[in-house]
Design an enzyme around this catalytic site. Structure first.
Site, PDB file in Angstrom:
ATOM      1  CB  CYS A 153      -0.904  -0.106   1.081  1.00  0.00           C
ATOM      2  SG  CYS A 153      -1.772   1.572   1.248  1.00  0.00           S
ATOM      3  CB  CYS A 201       0.740   1.474   4.287  1.00  0.00           C
ATOM      4  SG  CYS A 201      -0.705   0.964   5.095  1.00  0.00           S
ATOM      5  CG  ASN A 213     -12.386  10.990  -4.694  1.00  0.00           C
ATOM      6  OD1 ASN A 213     -13.311  11.506  -4.859  1.00  0.00           O
ATOM      7  ND2 ASN A 213     -11.214  11.218  -5.222  1.00  0.00           N
ATOM      8  N   GLY A 254     -14.292   7.318  -7.745  1.00  0.00           N
ATOM      9  CA  GLY A 254     -12.883   8.028  -8.235  1.00  0.00           C
ATOM     10  C   GLY A 254     -11.819   7.852  -7.463  1.00  0.00           C
ATOM     11  CG  HIS A 270      -6.789   9.527   0.348  1.00  0.00           C
ATOM     12  ND1 HIS A 270      -6.819   8.229   0.152  1.00  0.00           N
ATOM     13  CD2 HIS A 270      -7.036  10.318  -0.784  1.00  0.00           C
ATOM     14  CE1 HIS A 270      -7.173   8.211  -1.355  1.00  0.00           C
ATOM     15  NE2 HIS A 270      -7.489   9.438  -1.869  1.00  0.00           N
TER      16      HIS A 270
END
Ligand code: AMP
Ligand code: ZN
Length: 111
Positions: free
Chosen positions: A5, A8, A88, A94, A101
């Protein structure tokens, strides 16, 4: 922490991304492909895939993300003219990075 990720790795300090703000729970950094004069991302250190994956135990963290965005808007000088906060959610909304976030977007009227 999930090694595959990107956020991360960024939040864990494993990249050269410069943090505008960091505390025990989250980091803030500039979006690499800005859609506004100010486009910052508020990113929790905990890996949560999206808004859909939030649980009751994440309520304090989400409140902290929003309050941090408010303080970052002041820091960027965009609080008074105003700004957008955006989540999103999943690909249909999206989302392309599947680590929670909050987008802080603004600065269009900033002198
Ligand atoms: P979203 O579409 O909500 O998943 O937004 C992901 C955002 O992350 C996009 O606006 C990208 O420009 C941004 N982004 C992707 N990689 C990076 C990176 N390495 N550093 C900063 N922002 C990034
Ligand atoms: Zn992650």
């Amino acid at each position: 922490m999930e090694n595959d990720c990107l956020f991360c790795r960024i939040a864990g300090g494993q990249t050269d991304t410069t943090f505008i703000y960091e505390d025990d729970n989250l980091v803030v950094f500039k979006d690499i492909n800005p859609h506004a004069p100010v486009h910052w991302l508020v990113v929790p250190k905990k890996h949560i895939r999206s808004i859909n994956d939030l649980t009751e135990s994440d309520q304090d963290l989400v409140a902290l993300m929003i309050d941090t965005a408010r303080r970052m808007a002041e820091k960027a000088g965009i609080a008074r003219p105003g700004y957008k906060l955006l989540f999103n959610v999943e690909s249909g909304g999206g989302q392309v990075i599947f680590h929670l976030h909050l987008h802080l977007l603004g600065g269009w009227e900033r002198k």
